[in-house]
Write a protein that holds these residues in place. Sequence first.
Motif, short mmCIF file in Angstrom:
data_model
loop_
_atom_site.label_atom_id
_atom_site.label_comp_id
_atom_site.label_asym_id
_atom_site.label_seq_id
_atom_site.Cartn_x
_atom_site.Cartn_y
_atom_site.Cartn_z
N PRO A 215 -2.32 2.06 1.13
CA PRO A 215 -1.31 3.09 0.82
C PRO A 215 -1.88 4.24 -0.01
CG PRO A 215 -0.40 0.90 0.48
CD PRO A 215 -1.87 0.72 0.68
N LEU A 216 -2.76 3.94 -0.98
CA LEU A 216 -3.35 4.99 -1.80
C LEU A 216 -4.24 5.88 -0.95
CD1 LEU A 216 -3.88 6.31 -4.52
CD2 LEU A 216 -5.66 4.60 -4.93
N ALA A 217 -5.04 5.27 -0.09
CA ALA A 217 -5.91 6.05 0.79
C ALA A 217 -5.10 6.91 1.75
CB ALA A 217 -6.84 5.12 1.57
N VAL A 302 -2.38 0.70 -9.43
CA VAL A 302 -2.59 1.38 -8.14
C VAL A 302 -1.27 1.67 -7.42
CG1 VAL A 302 -3.70 1.26 -5.88
CG2 VAL A 302 -4.94 0.53 -7.92
N PRO A 303 -0.35 0.70 -7.32
CA PRO A 303 0.96 1.03 -6.70
C PRO A 303 1.70 2.13 -7.45
CG PRO A 303 0.65 -1.34 -6.75
CD PRO A 303 -0.45 -0.76 -7.58
N GLN A 304 1.61 2.12 -8.80
CA GLN A 304 2.26 3.18 -9.58
C GLN A 304 1.63 4.54 -9.29
OE1 GLN A 304 1.95 1.90 -13.66
NE2 GLN A 304 3.43 0.22 -13.40
N LEU A 305 0.32 4.56 -9.20
CA LEU A 305 -0.40 5.81 -8.89
C LEU A 305 -0.02 6.29 -7.50
CD1 LEU A 305 -2.56 7.93 -9.54
CD2 LEU A 305 -4.29 6.31 -8.72
N THR A 306 0.07 5.38 -6.56
CA THR A 306 0.43 5.74 -5.18
C THR A 306 1.82 6.36 -5.13
OG1 THR A 306 -0.96 3.94 -4.32
CG2 THR A 306 0.69 4.86 -2.84
N GLU A 307 2.77 5.73 -5.82
CA GLU A 307 4.14 6.26 -5.83
C GLU A 307 4.20 7.62 -6.49
OE1 GLU A 307 6.83 5.11 -4.26
OE2 GLU A 307 5.41 3.69 -3.39
N ALA A 308 3.44 7.79 -7.58
CA ALA A 308 3.43 9.08 -8.27
C ALA A 308 2.88 10.18 -7.39
CB ALA A 308 2.61 8.97 -9.55
N LEU A 309 1.88 9.86 -6.58
CA LEU A 309 1.30 10.86 -5.68
C LEU A 309 2.23 11.21 -4.52
CD1 LEU A 309 -2.36 9.46 -5.59
CD2 LEU A 309 -1.64 11.65 -6.55
N LYS A 310 3.08 10.27 -4.16
CA LYS A 310 4.03 10.52 -3.09
C LYS A 310 5.14 11.48 -3.53
CE LYS A 310 3.62 6.13 -0.56
NZ LYS A 310 4.34 4.87 -0.20
N ALA A 311 5.40 11.44 -4.83
CA ALA A 311 6.54 12.22 -5.36
C ALA A 311 6.32 13.70 -5.23
CB ALA A 311 6.74 11.84 -6.82
#
Length: 311
Positions: A215-217, A302-311
């Motif tokens: 998801p991050l990638a 990592v999941p928190q970072l991924t969600e923040a980038l989606k925002a």
Amino acid sequence: MSVLIIAEHDNQQLNPATLHAVKAAAGLGEIHVLVAGSNVAAVAEAARKIQGVAKVLVAEAEYYRHGLAEELAALAVKSAEPYRYLLATASAFGKNLMPRVAALLDVPQISDLTEIVDGNTFVRPIYAGNAFETIQTSSEKVVLTIRAAAFETAAAEGGAAALEQVEAAAEQKLSRFVSQELIHSDRPDLGSAKVVVSGGRALGSAEKFNEVLTPLADVLGAAIGASRAAVDAEYAPNDFQVGQTGKIVAPQLYIAVGISGAIQHTAGMQDSKVIVAINKDPDAQIFNIADYGLVGDLFEIVPQLTEALKA
């Protein structure tokens, strides 16, 4: 003096590594590119458009289709006479081909260059990138391989090189192509990606490796890499391995997730422009070279970072 670059390609597309090779060779003299393969008109046209290339030599034969070193080496030797420098990238392709060319020509090879100072002076890393040596040569002909990640790319458009058909060398028949298994992905190529997300053994399993990193990638449009430990543990395929015995990368952004920072790994990514490390061990060696470090549980961060980038 002039340079002959051996183009890396798949008979349809020119490998971007060749653009790095052209840029690296810019100060060595007039640049010619050798495209050898089968039905390579599209590749030759792409090479012709590279800024800085004066001539593209095209050799077509069915036995060049799969890039066998034994066949290409004979062609390179046959074409070598006018050139002082024969050059390729230090990829699997170049590492396989160029030592054979140097041996057949009985000339020195200088490998894995990260800097070309002048026509006789070259710099390469040693001791897993912890030191650099400067090499000087007065040889009338020299074979070079360059670390693509250490050089910028030449512009892929704007050139207008001459095209010249050259005769293929006699078939050597020293090896034969049996088969190949390629991993096809919509992601950027690991070796040339601008963003790389890499995972280590701390991810714990192949399932978690994919669950956490993919998801991050996806959000970042990144390639996925792995440490040797993660590959050995079968969390990721061999093609993902970054390091001294894997791929050398230098993206704009490198995110190391659960990677301790062993020399074997850092040798393959320490030239990245920005390095972000995520590890629960505050004393992990990776933090010594990281520009930004996050200490904590990667399964939370990592999941928190991924969600923040989606925002």
